[in-house]
Enzyme design. Structure first.
Site, short mmCIF file in Angstrom:
data_model
loop_
_atom_site.label_atom_id
_atom_site.label_comp_id
_atom_site.label_asym_id
_atom_site.label_seq_id
_atom_site.Cartn_x
_atom_site.Cartn_y
_atom_site.Cartn_z
N ILE A 441 98.01 -30.21 0.47
CA ILE A 441 99.29 -29.55 0.71
C ILE A 441 100.37 -30.52 1.18
O ILE A 441 101.54 -30.18 1.26
CB ILE A 441 99.09 -28.39 1.71
CG1 ILE A 441 98.01 -27.44 1.19
CG2 ILE A 441 100.36 -27.59 1.93
CD1 ILE A 441 98.25 -26.89 -0.20
N ARG A 525 99.36 -25.75 19.99
CA ARG A 525 100.33 -26.34 19.08
C ARG A 525 101.73 -25.85 19.45
O ARG A 525 102.03 -24.67 19.37
CB ARG A 525 100.00 -25.98 17.64
CG ARG A 525 100.77 -26.81 16.72
CD ARG A 525 100.24 -26.91 15.33
NE ARG A 525 101.37 -27.26 14.47
CZ ARG A 525 102.01 -28.41 14.53
NH1 ARG A 525 101.62 -29.36 15.35
NH2 ARG A 525 103.05 -28.63 13.75
N HIS A 704 93.00 -24.65 9.87
CA HIS A 704 93.34 -24.40 11.27
C HIS A 704 92.13 -24.52 12.18
O HIS A 704 92.24 -24.51 13.39
CB HIS A 704 93.97 -23.02 11.44
CG HIS A 704 95.23 -22.86 10.66
ND1 HIS A 704 95.25 -22.33 9.40
CD2 HIS A 704 96.50 -23.23 10.93
CE1 HIS A 704 96.49 -22.34 8.95
NE2 HIS A 704 97.27 -22.89 9.85
N1 GLN Z 1 103.67 -30.01 3.35
C1 GLN Z 1 103.40 -29.54 4.67
C2 GLN Z 1 102.16 -30.20 5.22
O1 GLN Z 1 101.25 -30.45 4.50
C3 GLN Z 1 103.22 -28.04 4.68
C4 GLN Z 1 102.92 -27.54 6.06
C5 GLN Z 1 102.96 -26.04 6.21
O2 GLN Z 1 102.79 -25.30 5.31
N2 GLN Z 1 103.16 -25.58 7.38
O3 GLN Z 1 102.04 -30.48 6.38
ZN ZN Z 2 100.81 -24.17 5.16
#
Ligand code: GLN
Ligand code: ZN
Length: 768
Positions: A441, A525, A704
């Protein structure tokens, strides 16, 4: 006499003491006693600060080691079976296991689901309900903290989430969230709450605040009947204690008439985010046996209160509610704002005086209470100062840039230049990816080393050159690492980013940043939301340097990585002197310039993250369409400067998509990655039932949690996915960015993800 109160106070500590204490405990560096000592110290400090400011009724039990909803789950013993809790009191390790998941020899359980708290950026732990569930008093935290406050002579008002909202915020584990289960669960929960109220009353609590924020959402008559029944049961236990039902974040609409006739002593209304509440008060009045807690100081935004205007509002309210039945308050818990604006010495003086954090809001509440009671003359200087600040905000060139207004007035493209089908063809030829392509991501672990280098750079201990060299090295390593893992579409790792919004905000005009302005996002966090105070422009490219460097190191495609306009908006403290939509369009326009620059620089894919699109949802369904219309338009404005060969990805991290699937389709992104793993794959059904035609990467494991998923688990997840989605549309990725994880967790997790993908690919029918 007009009293004052707060509904909740920040609990993390001015120096983030709570985070440090929790993390030390989790890592085994400190024991349970240390953690409790920090908790007690923070509570004492916060109670004292409020008392010193002149607040009359001070919240107790707003403190939490993790989350106030999780506290309530522990309080009523609603521990899901998988944590092997055997009754009695919920111990600290079970408590944290629910929050974070565990993988020990004797216990292997995923964390409980987490979701956004109303339209804020706070995440709560979602209670789990099932038929036949038993509840029992299983925590003494609430009572212990009340005793603690009493011992310190604090005028304590225990606060906890009300049973009605607690049950509604939960989720039925095995489907059918029908009214029967709601009723059955609430009956059980309410019985325990009855015991709780009775015990608090016995302890001598004069007031109890039950938060029922679900009343600012649409409610049916059947639900309101259940609400009434619930409070009839509770009222029977309250003795001499005054029970207040508190609401926040919006107006109570159709619930108002029920609310004011419940057998309780007071109601709390948010008059900042629910101005309609004022009309409700006028239209229906407030029975003479009820107290009104008037939320008139914005509890979740950071702008100074226009005191004269707010006094006008309060004066109007006193025509309905006499002084002795009025309590002046913030509109919500102050946990959504940082502690102290005056500490932000690096923010320009003019801008700083526009700000009010928790400590300033205490002052505002107290001034307002005094002014109502003693008259405006008693606080004349404060009112004059406030008027001057309001005037400065309205006219300052800091906030108003004519060139931005002019640019926005010109019609901008909100459509890609080709249809999706054409784009898909062009992109697939250009990218040449395998079936079930793998990606991540965006972020990789933000290790202590990365953060330390950034700090040393910011404080001038290393040169720009040294810092940039470090970032380049980190990028080179992560590119090599991803190639070795066998990932198909790479990322540059986001090592240069302190935060996905802050990084951009720092390069845009109109954004300011605090040094100490932390607010809790979830657990330990915390984030420091940017302050959008003025018109937004992009003076120079923001990400091109690192993205092109990463792409120069590999033949595989690297995704450019941007934070979307709606997320920037929803994760910031936004100016309240123009519509949010206008601010969002300004950001989108700035991003569209960045997209064009990335394309020119040779990137083949760009991800525009919108994890916060959904949390900006208005709480009332009637307002969803209007919000989604402008939110989607802003995303498209940002993306539409891309040519057809650029694969636009987006990412969202939450799991309930039923209600926004049409909006997701309307974003017109070529690929979307989603959080999925904590909610048991149910989102897939939504996609399989609609005609969604684009590519999807449902997260295959929960980032998470520190738990590393096994290959078999991921294979099972993939097979389940392929039951509902066609293989040619599926991407394989974790469910969010990896920045909060350690390398020891990330590497095996990704190895397992790749191994699982390879295994599943082999079982797919051969593509011609
Ligand atoms: N691109 C971001 C990451 O990988 C996306 C984070 C998110 O969705 N909160 O940290
Ligand atoms: Zn995310």
């Amino acid at each position: 006499m007009v009293r004052t109160t707060t509904l909740g106070y920040p609990r993390i500590g001015r120096k983030r003491e709570l985070k440090h204490a929790c993390e030390a405990y989790w890592s085994g560096k400190s024991g349970e006693e240390d953690l409790h000592r920090t908790g007690a110290m923070l509570r004492r400090t916060h109670w004292q600060a409020q008392r010193d400011a002149g607040i009359d009724l001070i919240p107790v039990n707003d403190f939490s080691f993790y989350d106030q909803v999780l506290d309530a789950i522990a309080l009523i013993g609603a521990v899901p079976e998988r944590y092997h809790w055997e009754g009695g009191l919920v111990d600290l390790d079970t408590y944290f296991a629910m929050a974070r998941g565990v993988r020990r020899a004797d216990l292997d359980a995923t964390a409980m689901e987490m979701t956004k708290w109303f339209d804020t950026n706070y995440h709560y732990i979602v209670p789990e309900w099932h038929a036949g569930q038993r509840f029992q008093l299983a925590s003494t935290k609430l009572f212990d903290e009340l005793a603690e406050a009493q011992a310190q002579n604090i005028p304590a008002k225990p606060v906890l989430i009300g049973p009605f909202s607690l049950v509604l915020l939960g989720k039925a584990r095995n489907g059918n969230e029908d009214l029967d289960l709601l009723g059955e669960t609430l009956t059980g929960v309410t019985a325990v709450y009855g015991e709780i109220i009775s015990r608090l009353a016995t302890m001598g609590a004069s007031w109890i605040q039950l938060d029922e924020p679900c009343l600012v959402q649409d409610r049916t008559p059947a639900e309101l009947a259940i609400l009434r029944h619930t409070y009839e049961v509770l009222a029977a236990q309250k003795g001499q204690t005054k029970l207040i039902i508190s609401t926040s974040f919006g107006h109570v609409g159709e619930s108002y008439e029920t609310l004011i006739t419940l057998p309780v002593d007071g109601i709390g209304l948010d008059l900042v985010h629910g101005p309609e509440n004022r009309d409700l008060l006028h239209r229906h009045g407030l029975p003479s046996d009820k107290i009104l807690v008037a939320g008139v100081v914005d509890g979740r935004n950071i702008w100074h209160t226009d005191l004269p205007a707010t006094l006008d509002l309060l004066d109007d309210i006193t025509t309905i509610v006499p002084h002795e039945r009025l309590i002046v308050a913030p509109s919500s818990s102050l946990m959504h704002v940082p502690y102290d604006a005056t500490r932000e010495s690096e923010i320009a003086q003019e801008l700083r005086q526009w700000l009010a954090f928790a400590e300033q809001k205490l002052e505002e509440v107290v001034i307002l209470g005094r002014a109502v009671h003693e008259g405006r003359d008693a606080v004349a200087i404060a009112l004059e100062e406030s008027a001057a600040v309001t005037q400065s905000r309205a006219t300052s060139p800091l906030a108003h840039d004519a060139s931005v207004q002019a640019k926005l007035a010109i019609q901008q493209a909100t459509h890609r230049s080709c249809s999706y089908a054409e784009r898909r063809q062009i992109q697939s030829e250009r990218l040449g990816l395998p079936c079930l392509p793998t990606t991540t991501i965006g972020s990789f672990p933000q290790t202590a080393e990365v953060r330390q280098m950034r700090r040393r750079f910011e404080t001038g201990q290393i040169t720009t050159q040294e810092y940039e060299h470090f970032i380049e090295q980190s990028i080179a390593e992560i590119i090599a690492r991803q190639e070795k893992l066998g990932i198909d579409m790479l990322v540059h790792g986001e090592f240069e980013r302190n935060d996905m919004v802050q990084y951009f905000g720092e390069q845009l005009s109109g954004f300011a940043f605090t040094h100490h302005g932390w607010v809790q996002s979830y657990g330990s966090r915390y984030v420091r939301p940017p302050v959008i105070y003025g018109d937004v422009t992009r003076p120079a490219p923001m990400t091109v340097r690192w993205s092109t460097y990463a792409q120069s190191l590999t033949d595989k495609p690297v995704k450019g990585m941007l934070t979307g306009p709606v997320t920037m908006l929803n994760w910031s403290f936004v100016r309240d002197d123009q519509p949010r939509e206008t601010t969002c369009r300004q950001i989108a326009l700035a991003l569209s310039e960045e997209v064009a620059d990335l394309e020119r620089a040779g990137l083949r894919a760009i991800q525009i993250d919108e994890p916060a699109l959904r949390e900006g949802f208005p709480l009332r369904c009637s307002q969803w369409d209007a919000y989604l219309t402008w939110a989607v338009a802003c995303f498209r404005l940002a993306a539409s400067s891309a040519g057809p060969a650029i694969q636009i990805h987006t990412h969202m991290c939450y799991s309930a998509f039923n209600d926004i699937i049409d909006a997701i389709a309307a974003l017109d992104a070529d690929v979307i990655s989603l959080e999925n793993s904590r909610s048991g794959g149910e989102l897939l059904e939504v996609f399989s039932q609609t005609s969604y035609d684009k590519e999807i990467g449902p997260g295959v494991y929960d980032i998470h949690s520190p738990r590393v998923p096994s290959v078999d688990e991921i294979v099972a997840m993939l097979r389940a996915t392929l039951q509902v989605l066609p293989p040619e549309s599926v991407w394989i990725n974790p469910d969010c960015g990896l920045k909060t994880r350690t390398w020891e967790e990330v590497i095996p997790a990704l190895e397992h993800m790749i191994a699982a993908t390879q295994q599943v690919r082999l079982s797919l029918p051969r593509q011609s």
